[in-house]
Structure formats: structure tokens, C-alpha cells
Design a protein around this motif. Structure first.
Motif, PDB file in Angstrom:
ATOM      1  N   UNK A 160      30.874  26.471  31.707  1.00  7.95           N
ATOM      2  CA  UNK A 160      30.738  27.410  32.807  1.00  7.95           C
ATOM      3  C   UNK A 160      30.127  28.709  32.296  1.00  7.95           C
ATOM      4  N   UNK A 161      29.511  29.460  33.197  1.00  8.69           N
ATOM      5  CA  UNK A 161      29.023  30.783  32.885  1.00  8.69           C
ATOM      6  C   UNK A 161      30.175  31.775  33.039  1.00  8.69           C
ATOM      7  N   UNK A 162      30.355  32.634  32.039  1.00  7.83           N
ATOM      8  CA  UNK A 162      31.428  33.630  32.076  1.00  7.83           C
ATOM      9  C   UNK A 162      30.844  35.008  32.358  1.00  7.83           C
ATOM     10  N   UNK A 163      31.560  35.797  33.122  1.00  5.16           N
ATOM     11  CA  UNK A 163      31.130  37.172  33.391  1.00  5.16           C
ATOM     12  C   UNK A 163      32.361  38.073  33.401  1.00  5.16           C
ATOM     13  N   UNK A 164      32.190  39.329  32.942  1.00  2.00           N
ATOM     14  CA  UNK A 164      33.306  40.265  32.905  1.00  2.00           C
ATOM     15  C   UNK A 164      32.867  41.660  33.323  1.00  2.00           C
ATOM     16  N   UNK A 165      33.752  42.626  33.162  1.00  2.00           N
ATOM     17  CA  UNK A 165      33.438  44.007  33.541  1.00  2.00           C
ATOM     18  C   UNK A 165      32.415  44.625  32.607  1.00  2.00           C
ATOM     19  N   UNK A 223      36.381  22.282  38.203  1.00  2.03           N
ATOM     20  CA  UNK A 223      34.927  22.205  38.023  1.00  2.03           C
ATOM     21  C   UNK A 223      34.180  23.483  38.460  1.00  2.03           C
ATOM     22  N   UNK A 224      34.576  24.632  37.927  1.00  4.98           N
ATOM     23  CA  UNK A 224      33.847  25.858  38.288  1.00  4.98           C
ATOM     24  C   UNK A 224      32.521  25.962  37.543  1.00  4.98           C
ATOM     25  N   UNK A 225      31.513  26.473  38.213  1.00  7.08           N
ATOM     26  CA  UNK A 225      30.247  26.758  37.543  1.00  7.08           C
ATOM     27  C   UNK A 225      30.309  28.108  36.826  1.00  7.08           C
ATOM     28  N   UNK A 226      31.134  29.003  37.372  1.00  2.00           N
ATOM     29  CA  UNK A 226      31.205  30.374  36.863  1.00  2.00           C
ATOM     30  C   UNK A 226      32.659  30.835  36.834  1.00  2.00           C
ATOM     31  N   UNK A 265      26.782  38.210  40.966  1.00  2.00           N
ATOM     32  CA  UNK A 265      27.104  36.781  40.899  1.00  2.00           C
ATOM     33  C   UNK A 265      26.642  36.052  42.156  1.00  2.00           C
ATOM     34  N   UNK A 266      26.893  36.658  43.311  1.00  2.00           N
ATOM     35  CA  UNK A 266      26.566  35.998  44.588  1.00  2.00           C
ATOM     36  C   UNK A 266      25.070  36.006  44.859  1.00  2.00           C
ATOM     37  N   UNK A 267      24.441  37.154  44.700  1.00  2.00           N
ATOM     38  CA  UNK A 267      23.039  37.294  45.107  1.00  2.00           C
ATOM     39  C   UNK A 267      22.045  36.932  44.007  1.00  2.00           C
ATOM     40  N   UNK A 268      22.285  37.401  42.785  1.00  2.00           N
ATOM     41  CA  UNK A 268      21.327  37.167  41.700  1.00  2.00           C
ATOM     42  C   UNK A 268      21.505  35.801  41.051  1.00  2.00           C
ATOM     43  N   UNK A 269      22.777  35.398  40.838  1.00  2.00           N
ATOM     44  CA  UNK A 269      23.030  34.098  40.223  1.00  2.00           C
ATOM     45  C   UNK A 269      23.128  32.976  41.243  1.00  2.00           C
TER      46      UNK A 269
END
Length: 218
Positions: A213-218, A186-189, A125-129
Motif C-alpha cells: 500500500x501507499x503510505x502517507x503522513x503529516x 486490501x487498502x491501496x493507501x 489523496x482524493x484529488x491528486x492520487x
């Protein structure tokens, strides 16, 4: 969990075990036994039911080992029972790191733990997105909360900001008020620690409240 809202995964695990047993029986003796078969128990992704299933299995002298459980909460609840009975337990999916920290030499797992997968997700999330701030939601279970906490820890270490960390209850259906609250930040992710039944509802209801927002999980 062979019944209920997480049975899709539990049935898949059972079918995988059945295929493995078929292959093993073709190749020859397993544990010195000419032919083995599967005894499937339903823990309903409930720790209390998992304990009942574990006690049933250790009471059966024909049971050689256990494949399971799926949920970390169920595995954690039953692992001491298997250990005391000196029965091998191998989980294909329980990722909470605290389970192995109990030190049971009867316990094995075939998957990465939350303190491995969550930092990997945070780095992605931090580096690639390129995301610098994120909201977190978890289902407050052993798995979901553990995963979310490990993600938050690593994301903060990397200089990211957490703009909110909220919990839901597994089995609930209405998350509109929570999502409206999250939208105001106002989260982007958004990172979600939990299982697919609640995730699907969160995604659907996020659209209804206009949370983009973009969602991400395990």
C-alpha cells in the motif's frame, strides 16, 4: 525531547535555536539584554517531564521566553504553566488545534495546525492520487490521533470511504498482527498519524506481511 527515540528532532530544534541566538547576539541587544544564551531542557516527549521542565524554567528569573515544546501533548501540558507565569511560549512544531483554543495570549506557534494540514493531505489523496478508500492508523497521542481524526473528517466530506481506523501505542515495536488485519481489508493507501520511530517499523513490517500500500503522513 533531547533523549529517547524522538531526540533526533529535539536536538535539531535545539540546534536551530542556538543558531538563532548566535545571530541575535551578533546583531545587538535582545529584549534589552546585551547577550542571551540557551537553557535546554529535556522533556523526553513525555507530558509529565514537560511539566517538570516548565516549572523549572518559570522558576528561573533569567529565563525570558520558551521555544518549545515539540510534541503537542507536551505543549498542551505545559502551556497553562507558562501562561500563569506570563512567560512567552513559541512552539516550532506542536500542531494540535486545541492548544490555541485555550485562549492563552502567551502562546504562539510557527507551524500549520492539524485542522489545516490534515485536510490538505486528504485533498491530495482524493484529488491528486485519485484514492476513494483508505485505511487509517494513528499512535493515539494528542498529535497523532488529532491529525488522523481531522484527515478522516475531510476525506469523508469529500466522498471518500474509511475502511478501518486503528490505533497503536507509541513505543511498541511489534505491529505484525495489526498489519495482517489491515491487509485483509486490501487498502491501496494508508494514512498514519504519528512520529517516525513507529512509522519506520510499520513500513518494515508491512513488507513482511505482504501489505502493499501507499503510505502517507503529516
Amino acid at each position: 525531547p533531547l533523549t529517547g527515540d524522538q531526540s533526533f528532532i529535539g536536538i535539531g530544534v535545539r540546534q536551530g535555536a542556538e543558531l538563532a541566538i548566535e545571530d541575535a547576539n551578533i546583531k545587538g541587544p535582545v529584549f534589552g539584554v546585551s547577550k542571551v544564551k540557551l537553557q535546554a531542557e529535556d522533556d523526553q516527549h513525555n507530558p509529565t517531564q514537560a511539566v517538570l521542565a516548565a516549572n523549572k524554567l518559570i522558576a528561573n528569573p533569567d529565563v525570558l521566553a520558551v521555544v518549545g515544546h515539540f510534541n503537542s501533548s507536551c505543549t498542551k501540558a505545559s502551556s497553562a504553566i507558562y501562561h500563569e507565569a506570563r512567560m512567552t511560549q513559541a512552539t516550532p512544531a506542536s500542531t494540535n488545534p486545541e492548544i490555541s483554543k485555550q485562549g492563552f495570549d502567551t502562546f504562539f506557534r510557527m507551524c500549520a495546525t492539524d485542522d489545516v494540514q490534515a485536510p490538505a493531505a486528504a485533498a491530495f489523496v482524493k484529488n491528486d492520487l485519485g484514492v476513494s478508500q483508505i485505511a487509517i492508523i494513528d499512535d493515539q497521542t494528542t498529535y497523532g490521533r488529532g491529525l488522523a481524526n481531522e484527515f478522516e473528517k475531510k476525506f469523508k466530506e469529500m466522498g471518500g470511504a474509511i475502511i478501518g481506523h486503528d490505533g497503536i501505542t507509541q513505543g511498541d515495536k511489534d505491529f505484525m498482527s495489526l498489519l495482517t488485519k489491515v491487509k485483509s481489508k486490501k487498502p491501496d493507501t494508508i494514512f498514519f498519524g504519528g512520529i517516525y520511530p513507529e512509522m519506520a517499523l510499520l513500513l518494515k513490517q508491512a513488507k513482511k506481511v505482504g501489505l502493499k500500500a501507499t503510505w502517507i503522513g503529516g
